[in-house]
Design a protein around this motif. Structure first.
Motif, PDB file in Angstrom:
ATOM      1  N   SER A 100       0.838  -1.199   0.000  1.00  0.00           N
ATOM      2  CA  SER A 100       0.000   0.000   0.000  1.00  0.00           C
ATOM      3  C   SER A 100       0.874   1.250   0.000  1.00  0.00           C
ATOM      4  O   SER A 100       1.855   1.343   0.765  1.00  0.00           O
ATOM      5  CB  SER A 100      -0.903  -0.010   1.234  1.00  0.00           C
ATOM      6  N   THR A 101       0.541   2.204  -0.879  1.00  0.00           N
ATOM      7  CA  THR A 101       1.345   3.426  -0.991  1.00  0.00           C
ATOM      8  C   THR A 101       0.440   4.661  -0.906  1.00  0.00           C
ATOM      9  O   THR A 101      -0.755   4.604  -1.202  1.00  0.00           O
ATOM     10  CB  THR A 101       2.121   3.473  -2.317  1.00  0.00           C
TER      11      THR A 101
ATOM     12  N   ALA B  55       7.757  -4.074   4.655  1.00  0.00           N
ATOM     13  CA  ALA B  55       6.699  -3.141   5.034  1.00  0.00           C
ATOM     14  C   ALA B  55       5.408  -3.475   4.295  1.00  0.00           C
ATOM     15  O   ALA B  55       5.407  -4.105   3.233  1.00  0.00           O
ATOM     16  CB  ALA B  55       7.127  -1.711   4.722  1.00  0.00           C
ATOM     17  N   SER B  56       4.299  -3.016   4.865  1.00  0.00           N
ATOM     18  CA  SER B  56       2.993  -3.150   4.206  1.00  0.00           C
ATOM     19  C   SER B  56       2.450  -1.808   3.742  1.00  0.00           C
ATOM     20  O   SER B  56       1.426  -1.753   3.061  1.00  0.00           O
ATOM     21  CB  SER B  56       1.987  -3.791   5.176  1.00  0.00           C
ATOM     22  N   HIS B  57       3.139  -0.734   4.102  1.00  0.00           N
ATOM     23  CA  HIS B  57       2.664   0.594   3.712  1.00  0.00           C
ATOM     24  C   HIS B  57       3.862   1.541   3.554  1.00  0.00           C
ATOM     25  O   HIS B  57       4.785   1.525   4.374  1.00  0.00           O
ATOM     26  CB  HIS B  57       1.704   1.159   4.750  1.00  0.00           C
ATOM     27  N   ILE B  58       3.832   2.349   2.492  1.00  0.00           N
ATOM     28  CA  ILE B  58       4.871   3.350   2.234  1.00  0.00           C
ATOM     29  C   ILE B  58       4.190   4.678   1.941  1.00  0.00           C
ATOM     30  O   ILE B  58       3.179   4.726   1.223  1.00  0.00           O
ATOM     31  CB  ILE B  58       5.772   2.968   1.041  1.00  0.00           C
ATOM     32  N   THR B  59       4.775   5.754   2.483  1.00  0.00           N
ATOM     33  CA  THR B  59       4.283   7.099   2.207  1.00  0.00           C
ATOM     34  C   THR B  59       5.398   7.923   1.580  1.00  0.00           C
ATOM     35  O   THR B  59       6.525   7.947   2.101  1.00  0.00           O
ATOM     36  CB  THR B  59       3.803   7.793   3.496  1.00  0.00           C
ATOM     37  N   LEU B  60       5.080   8.578   0.480  1.00  0.00           N
ATOM     38  CA  LEU B  60       6.002   9.516  -0.165  1.00  0.00           C
ATOM     39  C   LEU B  60       5.426  10.915  -0.011  1.00  0.00           C
ATOM     40  O   LEU B  60       4.299  11.177  -0.438  1.00  0.00           O
ATOM     41  CB  LEU B  60       6.189   9.181  -1.650  1.00  0.00           C
ATOM     42  N   GLU B  61       6.207  11.793   0.601  1.00  0.00           N
ATOM     43  CA  GLU B  61       5.776  13.177   0.814  1.00  0.00           C
ATOM     44  C   GLU B  61       6.794  14.113   0.170  1.00  0.00           C
ATOM     45  O   GLU B  61       7.978  14.070   0.496  1.00  0.00           O
ATOM     46  CB  GLU B  61       5.662  13.470   2.309  1.00  0.00           C
TER      47      GLU B  61
ATOM     48  N   SER C  82       8.531   7.232   4.080  1.00  0.00           N
ATOM     49  CA  SER C  82       8.291   6.567   5.368  1.00  0.00           C
ATOM     50  C   SER C  82       7.686   5.197   5.119  1.00  0.00           C
ATOM     51  O   SER C  82       6.886   5.021   4.195  1.00  0.00           O
ATOM     52  CB  SER C  82       7.347   7.399   6.239  1.00  0.00           C
ATOM     53  N   ASP C  83       8.074   4.241   5.962  1.00  0.00           N
ATOM     54  CA  ASP C  83       7.475   2.907   5.870  1.00  0.00           C
ATOM     55  C   ASP C  83       7.208   2.367   7.264  1.00  0.00           C
ATOM     56  O   ASP C  83       7.735   2.898   8.255  1.00  0.00           O
ATOM     57  CB  ASP C  83       8.389   1.957   5.086  1.00  0.00           C
ATOM     58  N   ASN C  84       6.392   1.348   7.349  1.00  0.00           N
ATOM     59  CA  ASN C  84       6.057   0.717   8.631  1.00  0.00           C
ATOM     60  C   ASN C  84       6.746  -0.633   8.761  1.00  0.00           C
ATOM     61  O   ASN C  84       6.216  -1.567   9.360  1.00  0.00           O
ATOM     62  CB  ASN C  84       4.546   0.562   8.777  1.00  0.00           C
TER      63      ASN C  84
END
Length: 384
Positions: free
Chosen positions: A266-267, A303-309, A322-324
């Motif tokens: 998930s992204t 990870a199951s989730h990554i965020t790009l800001e 960021s990742d979890n």
């Protein structure tokens, strides 16, 4: 040239120069002490010479008086006795002897004075040369500890650049292998299957199985379309056309979308600030940095989730990934980067440094990872 060996040579040279400096300093002190002793002796000789000259002048006057007395008593035998004549003669002789001794002493003292003055001049020249050598040694030491350290840093930098060049070559080879695998596993298999299906369709035509041929051609058309799509993906990975045509943000959106479809992770993509075009080289560099960051998450983070800001500021672009995932100890990774054994993060850091930016990593075990890239914007117009 081995940088470590050069460092040892420089350190040995500095040690030798430091030792020589103190030895020359001791020589200077010894020369100064000798000069002081010679000056004291010269002062004593000058005083003694002055005293002797005064005595010579005094005895010359006494000697002249004694000779005049001797002449006087020798001419008048009626007034002076033989004893008077003998006493005047002895006095004149005594004065003559004393005067000769004093004159000889005066000559000796003057010669000693002149010799001491010459020796002091020589000592002064030696002291001046020694002080000059000390000054030159200090200059050399400053050069050794300053400029040659800079040379060491330059050689170290050249060594790092060579390592970076080798890593770039390895990265290029890895990229070629990846492209070769993609072509072999995707496009090559598709084209081989197309050839096979074409041969099957030809055989069916000879048997007049037109309905089967039609179905086969329909499947063949689908495979060709799939092959074309595969080629487009390969081309996009090599150089995203959206990056040139639309800019960084649309290209990143497309990349994040494709990444999610491919990896099932998930992204989320967040844009803060007003999107604006950057110089072409900077957009490519940022795009590759994001690619590498996402690749590291896929390889290591689980990870199951990554965020790009992405944040656009007036003179700065900030990219945060960021990742979890499982996270890691930042200190251990920093040591690996320094040893050059973590190519992914090391390559990212070197790319950021080339852009005169800064990379910050925040992570902890089982607490995910946050990679922040701060890149200054110095050019306002797009590079051609």
């Amino acid at each position: 040239m081995q940088v470590d060996a050069l460092d040892r040579v420089i350190k040995n040279a500095i040690d030798v120069m430091e030792s020589s400096k103190y030895q020359i300093f001791e020589i200077c002190e010894s020369v100064r002490a000798e000069r002081t002793a010679l000056n004291n002796e010269l002062q004593h000789v000058i005083e003694e010479t002055t005293d002797t000259i005064d005595k010579v002048d005094k005895y010359e006057m006494e000697y002249r008086r004694a000779r005049m007395r001797l002449t006087e008593v020798s001419r008048d035998f009626k007034r002076f006795t033989e004893e008077d004549i003998r006493a005047a003669y002895e006095l004149a002789t005594q004065m003559q002897t004393q005067l000769a001794m004093l004159r000889e002493k005066e000559v000796h003292l003057k010669a000693r004075r002149d010799d001491l003055q010459k020796r002091i001049k020589n000592v002064d020249r030696q002291l001046e040369r020694a002080e000059t050598v000390v000054s030159q040694v200090n200059v050399v030491l400053e050069y050794l500890s300053g400029d040659l350290n800079q040379v060491t840093r330059l050689l170290e930098s050249a060594k790092n650049r060579q390592l970076l060049g080798l890593k770039i070559i390895l990265a290029q080879e890895e990229e070629r292998k990846r492209i070769a695998r993609e072509i072999h596993d995707g496009l090559a298999q598709t084209m081989a299957n197309v050839v096979l299906r074409t041969e099957i369709a030809e055989r069916m035509l000879t048997k007049h199985a037109y309905s089967s041929v039609k179905e086969e051609l329909r499947d063949l058309k689908g495979q060709v379309r799939g092959g074309i799509e595969e080629v487009r993906k390969i081309i996009f990975n090599l150089r995203p056309m959206a990056l040139d045509d639309l800019g960084l943000i649309p290209a990143l959106r497309k990349f994040v979308q494709d990444y999610e479809e491919k990896t099932k992770i998930s992204t989320r993509f967040d844009l803060i600030g007003k999107d604006s075009r950057l110089p072409s080289g900077m957009e490519v560099a940022i795009y590759r940095l994001v690619q590498e960051a996402f690749s590291n998450v896929l390889k290591h983070a689980h990870a199951s989730h990554i965020t790009l800001e992405v944040t656009f500021q007036q003179q700065m672009v900030k990219i945060v990934v960021s990742d979890n995932g499982v996270g890691f100890a930042v200190e251990s990774i920093d040591k690996k980067i320094e040893r050059g054994s973590h190519y992914g993060l090391m390559g990212m850091r070197e790319r950021v440094e080339l852009l005169e930016g800064r990379m910050e990593i925040q992570s902890a075990k089982d607490a995910g990872t946050k990679v922040s890239l701060l890149i200054p914007i110095k050019l306002t117009s797009k590079e051609e």
